[in-house]
Scaffold this motif. Structure first.
Motif, PDB file in Angstrom:
ATOM      1  N   GLY A  90     -80.746 -16.692   9.059  1.00 13.12           N
ATOM      2  CA  GLY A  90     -80.848 -15.489   8.237  1.00 13.12           C
ATOM      3  C   GLY A  90     -79.691 -14.541   8.476  1.00 13.12           C
ATOM      4  O   GLY A  90     -79.191 -13.898   7.540  1.00 13.12           O
ATOM      5  N   VAL A  91     -79.237 -14.446   9.718  1.00 16.96           N
ATOM      6  CA  VAL A  91     -78.071 -13.611  10.033  1.00 16.96           C
ATOM      7  C   VAL A  91     -76.855 -14.113   9.268  1.00 16.96           C
ATOM      8  O   VAL A  91     -76.075 -13.322   8.713  1.00 16.96           O
ATOM      9  CB  VAL A  91     -77.794 -13.619  11.557  1.00 16.96           C
ATOM     10  N   GLU A  92     -76.689 -15.426   9.213  1.00 18.44           N
ATOM     11  CA  GLU A  92     -75.552 -15.994   8.483  1.00 18.44           C
ATOM     12  C   GLU A  92     -75.658 -15.673   6.992  1.00 18.44           C
ATOM     13  O   GLU A  92     -74.640 -15.398   6.341  1.00 18.44           O
ATOM     14  CB  GLU A  92     -75.496 -17.502   8.708  1.00 18.44           C
ATOM     15  N   GLN A  93     -76.882 -15.699   6.455  1.00 21.65           N
ATOM     16  CA  GLN A  93     -77.063 -15.336   5.042  1.00 21.65           C
ATOM     17  C   GLN A  93     -76.641 -13.894   4.793  1.00 21.65           C
ATOM     18  O   GLN A  93     -76.003 -13.582   3.783  1.00 21.65           O
ATOM     19  CB  GLN A  93     -78.526 -15.516   4.643  1.00 21.65           C
ATOM     20  N   VAL A  94     -77.016 -13.011   5.707  1.00 23.49           N
ATOM     21  CA  VAL A  94     -76.670 -11.590   5.566  1.00 23.49           C
ATOM     22  C   VAL A  94     -75.157 -11.409   5.625  1.00 23.49           C
ATOM     23  O   VAL A  94     -74.590 -10.629   4.851  1.00 23.49           O
ATOM     24  CB  VAL A  94     -77.366 -10.746   6.656  1.00 23.49           C
ATOM     25  N   MET A  95     -74.492 -12.133   6.530  1.00 26.53           N
ATOM     26  CA  MET A  95     -73.035 -12.021   6.629  1.00 26.53           C
ATOM     27  C   MET A  95     -72.351 -12.481   5.343  1.00 26.53           C
ATOM     28  O   MET A  95     -71.361 -11.886   4.910  1.00 26.53           O
ATOM     29  CB  MET A  95     -72.530 -12.827   7.834  1.00 26.53           C
ATOM     30  N   LYS A  96     -72.888 -13.522   4.723  1.00 26.95           N
ATOM     31  CA  LYS A  96     -72.337 -13.981   3.435  1.00 26.95           C
ATOM     32  C   LYS A  96     -72.570 -12.931   2.353  1.00 26.95           C
ATOM     33  O   LYS A  96     -71.709 -12.684   1.510  1.00 26.95           O
ATOM     34  CB  LYS A  96     -72.982 -15.310   3.037  1.00 26.95           C
ATOM     35  N   ARG A  97     -73.753 -12.313   2.386  1.00 24.91           N
ATOM     36  CA  ARG A  97     -74.061 -11.260   1.411  1.00 24.91           C
ATOM     37  C   ARG A  97     -73.094 -10.083   1.570  1.00 24.91           C
ATOM     38  O   ARG A  97     -72.587  -9.534   0.585  1.00 24.91           O
ATOM     39  CB  ARG A  97     -75.506 -10.787   1.612  1.00 24.91           C
ATOM     40  N   ILE A  98     -72.843  -9.707   2.821  1.00 24.85           N
ATOM     41  CA  ILE A  98     -71.941  -8.583   3.088  1.00 24.85           C
ATOM     42  C   ILE A  98     -70.556  -8.861   2.527  1.00 24.85           C
ATOM     43  O   ILE A  98     -69.926  -7.998   1.900  1.00 24.85           O
ATOM     44  CB  ILE A  98     -71.861  -8.322   4.607  1.00 24.85           C
ATOM     45  N   LYS A  99     -70.063 -10.084   2.752  1.00 23.55           N
ATOM     46  CA  LYS A  99     -68.725 -10.436   2.275  1.00 23.55           C
ATOM     47  C   LYS A  99     -68.660 -10.433   0.758  1.00 23.55           C
ATOM     48  O   LYS A  99     -67.660 -10.038   0.155  1.00 23.55           O
ATOM     49  CB  LYS A  99     -68.322 -11.804   2.820  1.00 23.55           C
ATOM     50  N   PHE A 100     -69.757 -10.836   0.126  1.00 23.06           N
ATOM     51  CA  PHE A 100     -69.805 -10.875  -1.338  1.00 23.06           C
ATOM     52  C   PHE A 100     -69.920  -9.471  -1.918  1.00 23.06           C
ATOM     53  O   PHE A 100     -69.246  -9.137  -2.898  1.00 23.06           O
ATOM     54  CB  PHE A 100     -70.997 -11.733  -1.785  1.00 23.06           C
ATOM     55  N   GLU A 101     -70.768  -8.637  -1.308  1.00 26.37           N
ATOM     56  CA  GLU A 101     -71.013  -7.302  -1.861  1.00 26.37           C
ATOM     57  C   GLU A 101     -69.822  -6.366  -1.676  1.00 26.37           C
ATOM     58  O   GLU A 101     -69.504  -5.581  -2.564  1.00 26.37           O
ATOM     59  CB  GLU A 101     -72.247  -6.690  -1.190  1.00 26.37           C
ATOM     60  N   LYS A 102     -69.186  -6.428  -0.504  1.00 25.41           N
ATOM     61  CA  LYS A 102     -68.043  -5.543  -0.204  1.00 25.41           C
ATOM     62  C   LYS A 102     -68.359  -4.101  -0.586  1.00 25.41           C
ATOM     63  O   LYS A 102     -67.566  -3.425  -1.236  1.00 25.41           O
ATOM     64  CB  LYS A 102     -66.789  -6.014  -0.935  1.00 25.41           C
ATOM     65  N   SER A 103     -69.534  -3.635  -0.179  1.00 20.77           N
ATOM     66  CA  SER A 103     -70.000  -2.324  -0.638  1.00 20.77           C
ATOM     67  C   SER A 103     -69.733  -1.189   0.335  1.00 20.77           C
ATOM     68  O   SER A 103     -69.924  -0.030  -0.002  1.00 20.77           O
ATOM     69  CB  SER A 103     -71.504  -2.397  -0.921  1.00 20.77           C
ATOM     70  N   CYS A 104     -69.337  -1.531   1.576  1.00 21.61           N
ATOM     71  CA  CYS A 104     -69.055  -0.456   2.537  1.00 21.61           C
ATOM     72  C   CYS A 104     -68.085  -0.950   3.602  1.00 21.61           C
ATOM     73  O   CYS A 104     -67.948  -2.156   3.818  1.00 21.61           O
ATOM     74  CB  CYS A 104     -70.345   0.038   3.186  1.00 21.61           C
ATOM     75  N   ARG A 105     -67.429  -0.033   4.246  1.00 18.57           N
ATOM     76  CA  ARG A 105     -66.513  -0.381   5.332  1.00 18.57           C
ATOM     77  C   ARG A 105     -67.313  -0.622   6.602  1.00 18.57           C
ATOM     78  O   ARG A 105     -68.308   0.051   6.863  1.00 18.57           O
ATOM     79  CB  ARG A 105     -65.485   0.734   5.556  1.00 18.57           C
TER      80      ARG A 105
END
Length: 399
Positions: free
Chosen positions: A106-121
């Motif tokens: 699940g952590v890996e899924q979240v990291m992929k989501r973060i990279k895709f969203e690019k919504s915050c620094r």
């Protein structure tokens, strides 16, 4: 037009109806309000929350989840809302929740989501936390390396603290084949090599048995603008002693003192242990005495090494004194130390000393095994004492 009295009655009845719903959680009357369900509202369904959630309120939802396993489900619901504005704190809370239940996929899924969203620094501290989760929690060393090397892709560069954490993790998990690859990436990651980094490299090379390479790193330190400290010398001294190069270790100690670096307890422990393991027992005992004169305060492991040295040289009287000194400092020797000293006293037929050691052993929470009791009784019997004297000595030992 609806009469005012009827309209007021309807509104009031509806208010009573809604009050009943909120207070009981059940629906029992359907003729006035178009109610769709008779179930209790799901607290994890974000559609039941108010129309607008602030970032702080969103984080609070994850912090108060009774079951962290539902974290991904709640995050998915949150991401579909118009007010979804993820922050670093939100991502960190989500990842920590998943870590608690060991959902590292699940952590890996979240990291992929973060990279895709690019919504915050994201800051270095965020990635440091992620790498701790991957490395210390999941044991996924490859993910740690990928996260470190991939940080620039998120618009963030590691600090020396984060870089050194990864290096140290690789050394401690004996992933020696990738340490150099990570080390040489410092330049493109914008990390300035410091003393801590070089100390880790020296420790890693020594652990891998390549002491000569560690010595080369040590010799190159001044050229990189780094001054060796006591940790540097400790790492290299340990490597030299473990590889039976004690003379080189003491030469290095002389160099260290000439450069004004004061030895600490850890370093002295390394040398005392190194001497003992190389059969230089008397020198290890003398070094311990020198350590005391230098004002370097020994710890339990120091006393234990000296105790081993005394037992190796069959100096049981001195060993007994050291045990008493350890006891006065609230330090407890190991069980094997007691076993060795009692065995030695039995071999020398020193029955009067056995009871003193045995009582101290029991005070320290150890119970002799059957073989030790047999050995002690044989020692007493071998003295050809009378039955009364034998009984007295047994009672003295046991009580």
């Amino acid at each position: 037009m609806i009469p005012r009295s009827i309209s007021t009655f309807t509104i009031n009845l509806r208010t009573i109806h809604l009050f009943f719903i909120e207070s009981t959680g059940h629906y029992c009357y359907h003729s006035i309000a178009p109610l769709n369900s008779c179930k209790k509202p799901d607290p994890l369904d974000l559609r039941n929350h108010k129309d607008w959630l602030s970032p702080t309120e969103a984080i609070k939802i994850f912090e108060t989840l009774k079951d962290p396993n539902s974290t991904l489900n709640v995050l998915d619901q949150l991401s579909k809302r118009k007010d979804y504005k993820p922050t670093e704190t939100l991502y960190t809370t989500v990842i920590n929740n998943l870590s608690k239940v060991k959902n590292f996929d699940g952590v890996e899924q979240v990291m992929k989501r973060i990279k895709f969203e690019k919504s915050c620094r994201l800051s270095d501290e965020f990635f440091y936390n992620v790498m701790r989760v991957y490395g210390l929690g999941a044991g996924r060393i490859n993910r740690v390396i990928e996260t470190l090397l991939g940080m620039p892709g998120y618009g963030c560069w590691p600090t020396a603290k984060t870089f050194n954490f990864v290096l140290n993790l690789l050394v401690n998990t004996r992933n020696f084949d990738v340490i150099h690859e990570v080390y040489v990436s410092a330049g493109r990651l914008g990390v300035e090599i410091d003393v801590c980094c070089l100390n880790i490299m020296i420790k890693g090379l020594c652990k891998n048995g390549d002491v000569d390479a560690a010595r080369q790193v040590f010799d190159e330190m001044p050229k990189q603008g780094c001054q060796p400290n006591v940790r540097t010398f400790s790492a290299l001294l340990h490597g030299l002693c473990e590889n039976n190069r004690v003379e080189e270790a003491f030469s290095l100690l002389t160099k260290m003192e000439s450069e004004g670096v004061e030895p600490d307890t850890i370093l002295m422990n390394i040398l005392i242990s190194g001497l003992r393991k190389n059969g230089r027992v008397e020198e290890s005992i003398e070094l311990f005495k020198t350590m005391l004169l230098k004002g370097c305060e020994p710890v339990t492991s120091t006393y234990q090494e000296v105790l081993y040295a005394l037992l190796d040289s069959r100096k049981y009287t001195e060993a007994m004194k050291l045990i008493r000194k350890m006891s006065s400092k609230k330090m407890v020797p190991g069980f094997n130390s007691y076993k060795s000293i009692i065995s030695g006293l039995c071999e020398e037929n020193r029955a009067d000393d056995i009871d003193l050691v045995l009582k101290q052993m029991i005070e320290d929470g150890f119970v002799p095994k059957l073989a030790m009791w047999k050995q002690m009784l044989q020692c007493i019997i071998s003295e050809n004492t009378s039955v009364d004297k034998l009984t007295l000595k047994i009672n003295k030992i046991c009580y």
